[in-house]
Structure formats: C-alpha cells, structure tokens
Design a protein around this motif. Structure first.
Motif, PDB file in Angstrom:
ATOM      1  N   GLU B  58      58.042 -15.533  29.671  1.00 54.37           N
ATOM      2  CA  GLU B  58      56.886 -16.132  30.334  1.00 54.37           C
ATOM      3  C   GLU B  58      57.206 -17.496  30.933  1.00 54.37           C
ATOM      4  O   GLU B  58      56.626 -17.904  31.938  1.00 54.37           O
ATOM      5  CB  GLU B  58      55.723 -16.255  29.357  1.00 54.37           C
ATOM      6  CG  GLU B  58      55.139 -14.915  28.910  1.00 54.37           C
ATOM      7  CD  GLU B  58      55.853 -14.308  27.714  1.00 54.37           C
ATOM      8  OE1 GLU B  58      56.887 -14.849  27.287  1.00 54.37           O
ATOM      9  OE2 GLU B  58      55.356 -13.272  27.201  1.00 54.37           O
ATOM     10  N   HIS B 358      64.895   3.781  16.611  1.00 56.22           N
ATOM     11  CA  HIS B 358      64.602   2.754  15.606  1.00 56.22           C
ATOM     12  C   HIS B 358      64.490   3.386  14.208  1.00 56.22           C
ATOM     13  O   HIS B 358      64.834   2.775  13.202  1.00 56.22           O
ATOM     14  CB  HIS B 358      63.281   2.043  15.904  1.00 56.22           C
ATOM     15  CG  HIS B 358      63.275   1.216  17.163  1.00 56.22           C
ATOM     16  ND1 HIS B 358      64.329   0.444  17.566  1.00 56.22           N
ATOM     17  CD2 HIS B 358      62.297   1.027  18.099  1.00 56.22           C
ATOM     18  CE1 HIS B 358      64.009  -0.189  18.698  1.00 56.22           C
ATOM     19  NE2 HIS B 358      62.780   0.158  19.046  1.00 56.22           N
ATOM     20  N   THR B 427      63.261  -8.323  23.546  1.00 56.30           N
ATOM     21  CA  THR B 427      62.949  -9.545  22.804  1.00 56.30           C
ATOM     22  C   THR B 427      64.186 -10.437  22.702  1.00 56.30           C
ATOM     23  O   THR B 427      64.092 -11.659  22.760  1.00 56.30           O
ATOM     24  CB  THR B 427      62.416  -9.193  21.402  1.00 56.30           C
ATOM     25  OG1 THR B 427      61.281  -8.338  21.557  1.00 56.30           O
ATOM     26  CG2 THR B 427      61.996 -10.418  20.642  1.00 56.30           C
ATOM     27  N   ASN B 453      66.956   0.041  22.864  1.00 56.43           N
ATOM     28  CA  ASN B 453      66.469   1.307  23.428  1.00 56.43           C
ATOM     29  C   ASN B 453      66.374   1.228  24.950  1.00 56.43           C
ATOM     30  O   ASN B 453      65.714   2.038  25.594  1.00 56.43           O
ATOM     31  CB  ASN B 453      65.114   1.694  22.814  1.00 56.43           C
ATOM     32  CG  ASN B 453      64.070   0.605  23.014  1.00 56.43           C
ATOM     33  OD1 ASN B 453      64.337  -0.410  23.668  1.00 56.43           O
ATOM     34  ND2 ASN B 453      62.885   0.814  22.474  1.00 56.43           N
ATOM     35  N   GLY B 457      59.713  -1.295  25.036  1.00 54.51           N
ATOM     36  CA  GLY B 457      59.006  -0.089  24.613  1.00 54.51           C
ATOM     37  C   GLY B 457      57.552  -0.292  24.267  1.00 54.51           C
ATOM     38  O   GLY B 457      56.670   0.417  24.758  1.00 54.51           O
ATOM     39  N   MET B 458      57.259  -1.256  23.440  1.00 53.06           N
ATOM     40  CA  MET B 458      55.914  -1.429  22.900  1.00 53.06           C
ATOM     41  C   MET B 458      54.862  -1.588  23.989  1.00 53.06           C
ATOM     42  O   MET B 458      53.728  -1.152  23.841  1.00 53.06           O
ATOM     43  CB  MET B 458      55.904  -2.644  21.959  1.00 53.06           C
ATOM     44  CG  MET B 458      54.565  -2.939  21.336  1.00 53.06           C
ATOM     45  SD  MET B 458      53.973  -1.605  20.305  1.00 53.06           S
ATOM     46  CE  MET B 458      54.453  -2.160  18.689  1.00 53.06           C
TER      47      MET B 458
HETATM   48  C1  LIG Z   1      55.444 -14.193  23.784  1.00 53.49           C
HETATM   49  C2  LIG Z   1      55.125 -12.740  23.807  1.00 53.49           C
HETATM   50  N1  LIG Z   1      55.245 -12.069  24.960  1.00 53.49           N
HETATM   51  C3  LIG Z   1      54.981 -10.748  24.999  1.00 53.49           C
HETATM   52  C4  LIG Z   1      54.586 -10.084  23.883  1.00 53.49           C
HETATM   53  C5  LIG Z   1      54.228  -8.640  23.974  1.00 53.49           C
HETATM   54  N2  LIG Z   1      55.249  -7.765  23.418  1.00 53.49           N
HETATM   55  C6  LIG Z   1      55.138  -7.286  22.185  1.00 53.49           C
HETATM   56  S1  LIG Z   1      56.355  -6.236  21.810  1.00 53.49           S
HETATM   57  C7  LIG Z   1      57.057  -6.375  23.301  1.00 53.49           C
HETATM   58  C8  LIG Z   1      58.213  -5.544  23.715  1.00 53.49           C
HETATM   59  C9  LIG Z   1      59.440  -5.783  23.009  1.00 53.49           C
HETATM   60  O1  LIG Z   1      60.450  -4.973  23.559  1.00 53.49           O
HETATM   61  P1  LIG Z   1      61.779  -4.751  22.763  1.00 53.49           P
HETATM   62  O2  LIG Z   1      62.138  -5.982  22.041  1.00 53.49           O
HETATM   63  O3  LIG Z   1      62.807  -4.206  23.681  1.00 53.49           O
HETATM   64  O4  LIG Z   1      61.387  -3.688  21.648  1.00 53.49           O
HETATM   65  P2  LIG Z   1      60.833  -2.186  21.784  1.00 53.49           P
HETATM   66  O5  LIG Z   1      59.355  -2.282  21.783  1.00 53.49           O
HETATM   67  O6  LIG Z   1      61.395  -1.604  23.038  1.00 53.49           O
HETATM   68  O7  LIG Z   1      61.320  -1.497  20.574  1.00 53.49           O
HETATM   69  C10 LIG Z   1      56.338  -7.254  24.070  1.00 53.49           C
HETATM   70  C11 LIG Z   1      56.677  -7.571  25.442  1.00 53.49           C
HETATM   71  C12 LIG Z   1      54.459 -10.842  22.697  1.00 53.49           C
HETATM   72  N3  LIG Z   1      54.036 -10.288  21.548  1.00 53.49           N
HETATM   73  N4  LIG Z   1      54.745 -12.142  22.691  1.00 53.49           N
END
Ligand SMILES: Cc1ncc(C[n+]2csc(CCOP(=O)(O)OP(=O)(O)O)c2C)c(N)n1
Lengths: 193, 535
Positions: B58, B358, B427, B453, B457-458
């Motif tokens: 962000e 996962h 992340t 992955n 994803g989430m």
């Molecule tokens: C500061 C912030 N930005 C965005 C989010 C929303 N968010 C939660 S999980 C996620 C995705 C994470 O993706 P990844 O780490 O690749 O894990 P995956 O879900 O693919 O297993 C996001 C963008 C958040 N919780 N906090």
C-alpha cells in the motif's frame, strides 16, 4: 411491490450466479435493486449469504431487517436454517436438500429436514438430481432459482433472459442446459407447493 | 446514459474512470480489491491507457499515486483500512505536500471484521491529516464522489479520502453515469519546491494547510452530499453518517421521518449545519458505521451539553457494523424477528481448500514440531493463517503483514529456539523482505517458510509481485545458500520434506524453505480458460 430475498449457501456453491441472474432480470423489469454479497475470507468454504432486495420504490438499506425476508433461497439444507431470524411470518423457505458436508460436526440430514418440514411454507428439492437430469449437475443452483421463481414478482421470461445474458458468452449449449434447469426447478415448485 | 448495476467498489472505479483518472494504484485487500479489478477489466480504461497494475504494497501504491499527482494527472490509490497503516507515512505527508493533479485515497473499512484483524476507522487518519473525507451512503454517491473527488482535491490542493465500509463495497445497485471527462495534461507543480518537505518548506506548507481549513468547511457546508431533512419532533435530532443513513431511513415507512436528520457524507463536519441541528433539538442520536468519531466530537471531553446518544452511552453497540435492526432499537422501535436459529445449525468456518499446497506444508511442519512442542509458529496473513484452526492447530500468531519473520526474530532473541515463521509469497514481497534482511544480518536462529502458491490467494488470486523470483530475492538479501531450500509440498514428498524441515530447524542460524506449488483455485481457473480457448 417488494421481494426481500436471502440467498444462502457455502462459499463456492454459486449463489452469486443466482443473484446475478435475478439482478439482470430485475433491471430489465425496471425494478430498484440492492444486492449485498459476501466476498473475502468466508468464500473459503465458509457459510455465505447474499441479501437481495427488489422493489418498485427506492430501497434504503443494503441489508434486509430481521423478520422481513419474503424468501430464503438456499442451495444447502443446513444453511437454509441459519437465516431463519430474517424470515417473515408468511415468508417461504426454498432449499436444496443435498448437504455440503465440510465440517466434522455436520448434523444428521434427517434432523435438518425435520426442521425444514416444520415450516408450512417450504419447498425442499433435490436440486442436484434434477440438475443432472436436465443435463449438468453444475446447474443445481439454477434449478434452485427456478424453484424459487414462483415467489418472485418478475415474469419467468425475464429470468430466462437473465440466464441467456449470464451464460451467453459461454455458448449455446450451456444456455440451454441452464434454461432447462430453470424450468425443471419451477415445475417442481408448481407441483409441490 | 444507461444505468449500470454495480458494486460500491465498481461504482467508485467507474466514477474515477469517467472523472479523468490517469492511474490507479493498489494492493489487494477485502473489501477494496474489486476497485482495481474493475479498472483492470474495463475496456474503456484500456482505450484510455489508464495505468492499472497492482503495487507491491500500500505504501508503494500511495507513493506512485502521489508521483502521478505531482506530474499533474489524476490518480487514485485503494486499499483496505489496515493498508492505510502501511501507507500512513506517505499518506500523512501527502497532506503536507498537497497535490498537483487530483488525488483520491480510497480506504475501505471493515466494521465487524468480516475479513480483517481489526475494525479501525479510517476517518481518524483523514481528520488528523486535516483533509476532507467523502463517505458515500449508496452506490450512486460512490460513483459521484469518485467523479467529483478529483476536482475537490485540485481545488483545495490536498488529497481527498474516500471512505467506504464492507457493506457498500460489496453491495450492488443501479448507477447513473455522468459525461466522461478528459484526463489532465502532464504539467509540473507551479512551485518547484512544493513537494520538498525540508523542515523550512514543510512548516510553510503546514501553515498553508491549516489556512485551508475554513475553505474545506465551506465545501462541506455547500456540499449536496450533506443534507438536512426537517422533522417535527425536536426532542431528538439524528446525525447519520454515510451508510448509517440508509439503516435509519429503512425504519421510516415511506421515508417519512418524525425527527430532524442531518445526513453527513462529506467532512470536515459542516459547522453551521451541525450547530443548527443541535440548537433546535433537545438531544441527539449519532449513527456512524464505524468508531464513534462524530459522537466524541459532539460530546467533547466533559460532556456538559445536551444529551448525545450513540455508541458511547450504550444506545448502540460499541463495536461492529450497524444494521437496520440496531438502529430501530436505538430509535425505540419494536423489532419483529423471525424464528431463532435451530440448534442443528453448526458453525461453518472457512478452511483451506482441498488439494491446497499449504495443507501439505503444515502436515510436514506439524510432524517435525512434535519433537519441539507447540507455541513456536509465527504466521502471517493469508490463506495459510487458516492453519490456526482444526485440523492443523499449528499457528500461534497473525498480527500484520510481514510480522511473522520479525516476531520470530524477537522470540528467538528471547530464547525460543528454534522459532518458525510461515509467510505467503505475496505477503513476503509486501513487507517480509526487510524483516528477512534483519534476520540475515544477525543470522537469527529461525526457519522462515515462504509458502509460495504463486498468487495472492486469500483476496481472490491477484498477481503476486515476485512469482518465480523468490529464490533469487532470498539469495540477494543474503540467505546462505546451504540453508535456502525449495521443496514441493505434495503427499508423495512428505518424508523428504519432513527431513529437510527437521534439518533446518536443527541448524542454529537462519534458514529459508520455499515450498512451491500453484494455488489450486488459480490452477483450476487457468485450466478452464485454456480449455475454453482450445474449444
Ligand atoms: C496491510 C494489509 N494489506 C492487505 C491485506 C489483505 N490480505 C490479507 S491476506 C492477503 C493475501 C496474502 O497473499 P499470500 O501471502 O500470497 O498468501 P495466500 O493467501 O496466497 O496463501 C491480503 C492481500 C491485509 N490483511 N493487510
């Protein structure tokens, strides 16, 4: 005129397609619409619901107040019961009876059906089997839409148009399968209500 | 022009496109994600060559948007409320630089925490940054505010916050479009030092910002988004902000309100209108879909004035989103609920998909951890956080994006050795890389598992910033090659993966293990698209 509908199911079961089909039909019918849906976390196999409101007058809230829903339309039997506090006294409960079992403590189907059948205004339908007969088990959600269609203040042809619009891009065959599914659901309700 | 059926998020996107947008910058986060996705899918945006790629986080998004504003064009940045924390440094300072091209900051709050760690209210950020807020009550206003927000921003020379909450973001309604505006031409700020926040210049800019406050108040007073609706029963006046206005009106049959109402959708609070309502009523009820911000302002610290009702005196719940029933109760109206939820209905929490990589990662990890005992897995935010729930029960923390690595460092410093960090690929590039550098620099005795992955994803499968490059990034940051491993999380590799994880946990220094397997959802979508193409 107003139709306040709670759509219920499990993330990934396609309740948003039902909402989209009704939405397209409602817009064509010049109705006001508000449709709140669940995105995000619970789409991962959790319980999801959508509040769908149609009216010939402007609609204030995106959420349906408790006790005011005219219809609960659920693609999963246990989920149908989760939203009972929203159902009005003379509202209808229209639900698929095929369970989606992804939790360790899923209750016995008989216990669920007993609850559903205790409602005078209920339609319990084996949408998965009817969908298979119509050509594709994937259109069980559209069977459910058909089963609920007699309770909507939208002409059936408009819903058919909605289906055409929704699946048009994916080819004639899919459109026809879903139109069949829609009709089969409607026929079931007309016979059993 | 035709009416479109749009989500609140989509209405914002369309409003921005029609309002002369040149670039949108964002990192995904529920409930804001669909704004960027709409612009990415829009033919019109493509024809207009609007910039629309995801940013790494962000903060980078906020800064890129500010850069576009510097260059004279209209920019929008979007994120969920906690994303504003990440972007906060840039956000707060952008109010001091001011803008050149219009700049809209969309922050999507999530009261009731449907998909979030907290329910912070973004309006506080805008308040202390001294910039205006637009808070739509419906999809049409969401469209109009995005459309008009650029002009307001340029006129006042500050960024404008567009604040929404989950219900509006993810609710659809008909939206009427306006005439499409041309994009701004590239043009530099007239003062070449406007964006140079050296103390001497910053002090000058800050005074200018303070001096602008009366103009912002005037904009709020004359804004059509703030309206007074008279009512005859002056025992109670109601201030309804944003979406709360709908919940209020839902309770009045045919829209007839007994009490006077002030609908607030543009801030700063319009002084005169608020004072007028206060003066003519015996008491006030404040409805806000978020924290009691207006309510606190109205009460003041000593609460010596007329009675003010809301979340602080228990008239409304202190937390969670509002709804028509809660508002009805606050108005003293009766509610006729339907039947109770029968006991056969069980909770159905979200869970990792069947076939998700996962799952295998946690099966492997859990087996090794049996030897060490529980309580040492620092997780992060993503699908993998769901491993905190049964059947895995293996995650001990989820705080903010990137915290897994750095919390593991601190815990190891305290003596919890080995500590394990589990983080997703998106992340990791969002805010894990800097923490990994800390770990490298002190060779922290932790094992970092980047469960890759290849997607975000989430939030629904958006592009991940460094797909295919994680190994090289870790190498570049300085992870020792002997302790940097890639594994494939599949059942058939269980034995081998357990062996590798065990070895790295035994090592008294930093290890990074990257389990790599495509998200089952994006995989299925890709296959379907390929099949459709070949047909
Ligand atoms: C500061 C912030 N930005 C965005 C989010 C929303 N968010 C939660 S999980 C996620 C995705 C994470 O993706 P990844 O780490 O690749 O894990 P995956 O879900 O693919 O297993 C996001 C963008 C958040 N919780 N906090």
């Amino acid at each position: 005129m107003k139709n306040d509908i709670i759509l219920a199911g499990v993330g990934g079961q396609g309740i948003l397609s039902i909402a989209a089909a009704i939405g397209l039909a409602a817009v064509k019918n010049n109705l006001h619409i508000k449709q709140s849906e669940v995105h995000g976390m619970s789409q991962r196999g959790g319980d999801v619901q959508s509040h769908l409101r149609l009216s010939d007058k402007p609609i204030a809230s995106d959420l349906i107040p408790k006790g005011k829903a005219d219809l609960i339309l659920s693609v999963e039997p246990m989920e149908a019961l989760r939203y009972l506090p929203f159902l009005s006294k003379d509202g209808w409960l229209v639900t698929n009876i095929t369970p989606f079992n992804n939790i360790p403590d899923y209750p016995g189907l008989e216990d669920i059906l007993k609850q559903i059948k205790s409602f005078p205004n209920h339609i319990a339908i084996d949408a998965d089997t009817i969908a298979k007969q119509a050509g594709s088990s994937r259109s069980s959600n559209i069977v459910m839409l058909g089963a609920a269609s007699p309770f909507l203040d939208i002409p059936f042809e408009r819903l058919e148009d909605g289906i055409r619009q929704l699946f048009g891009k994916k080819g004639e065959e899919l459109v026809n399968t879903n139109l069949k599914a829609l009709k089969a659901g409607r026929d079931f309700t007309e016979k059993n209500r | 022009m035709e009416k479109l059926l749009l989500l609140g998020d989509e209405a914002i996107a369309q409003g921005a496109i029609d309002g002369g947008l040149s670039g949108i910058y964002a990192y995904p986060g529920t409930p804001s994600t669909e704004i960027m996705e709409f612009v990415q899918g829009s033919k019109q945006a493509e024809e207009l060559s609007i910039h629309r790629t995801w940013s790494a986080n962000e903060k980078t998004a906020m800064e890129a948007a500010l850069g576009m504003s510097y260059a004279g064009k209209r920019a929008m940045v979007c994120f969920k409320h906690v994303g504003l924390n990440v972007a906060a440094d840039a956000f707060v300072n952008a109010s001091i630089t001011g803008v050149n091209g219009g700049l809209i900051v969309v922050s999507a709050d999530d009261p009731s925490m449907h998909s979030s760690q907290n329910e912070q209210d973004s309006r506080f950020y805008a308040k202390f940054s001294l910039i205006p807020i637009l808070e739509p009550s419906n999809q049409q206003e969401a469209y109009e505010m995005a459309y008009y927000g650029f002009e307001l921003s340029e006129k006042l020379n500050v960024p404008v916050m567009l604040r929404i909450t989950t219900r509006l973001a993810h609710s659809r309604a008909g939206v009427q479009r306006s005439q499409v505006k041309k994009q701004n031409q590239l043009h530099l700020p007239s003062d070449p030092r406007q964006f140079v926040l050296l103390p001497a210049i910053a002090r000058k800019n800050y005074k200018k910002l303070l001096g602008m406050q009366p103009s912002m108040d005037i904009e709020s007073e004359k804004s059509t988004f703030n309206t007074f609706i008279n009512g005859s029963d002056k025992k109670l006046g109601v201030i309804a902000a944003g979406l709360a206005y709908n919940y209020l009106m839902e309770n009045y049959i045919d829209g007839k309100n007994p009490n006077p109402i002030l609908k607030i959708c543009q801030y700063p609070l319009p002084h005169k209108q608020v004072a007028d309502l206060y003066n003519q009523c015996d008491s006030l009820l404040i409805l806000e879909d978020g924290a009691p911000m207006i309510e606190e302002m109205m009460k003041g610290f000593l609460n010596l004035g007329k009675p003010i009702h809301g979340r602080l005196d228990g008239t409304l719940p202190r937390d969670g989103e509002l709804n028509p029933n809660i508002v009805a109760k606050a108005l003293g109206m009766a509610i006729q609920e339907g039947q109770e939820v029968p006991e056969v209905v069980k909770n159905r929490p979200p869970s990792l998909c069947q076939g998700c990589g996962h799952r295998d990662v946690f099966e492997d990890l859990n087996e090794v951890l049996k030897e060490y005992g529980t309580g040492r897995v620092f997780s992060d935010i993503g699908c993998y956080t769901l491993a905190a729930l049964p059947p895995f029960n293996s995650v001990n923390s989820c705080v903010d994006m990137g915290a897994s690595i750095t919390m593991a460092i601190g815990a190891a410093d305290a003596g919890l050795i080995p500590a394990v960090s589990v983080i997703g690929d998106s992340t990791f590039t969002h805010s894990g890389m800097t923490g990994l550098l800390d770990a490298v620099n002190k060779n922290a005795p932790i094992t970092v598992i980047i469960s890759d992955n290849s997607t975000t994803g989430m939030t629904g499968g958006q592009d991940s910033a460094a797909t295919g490059r994680l190994f090289e990034i870790c190498q570049g940051i300085g992870v020792h090659p002997d302790h940097l491993k890639i594994i494939t999380p599949l059942k058939k590799n269980h034995e081998e993966n357990v062996r590798i994880i065990r070895e790295e946990l035994e090592y008294k220094g930093l290890s990074v293990i990257i389990p790599q397997r495509e998200c089952i959802q994006t995989f299925a979508r890709r296959k379907k698209a390929e099949k459709n193409e070949s047909n």
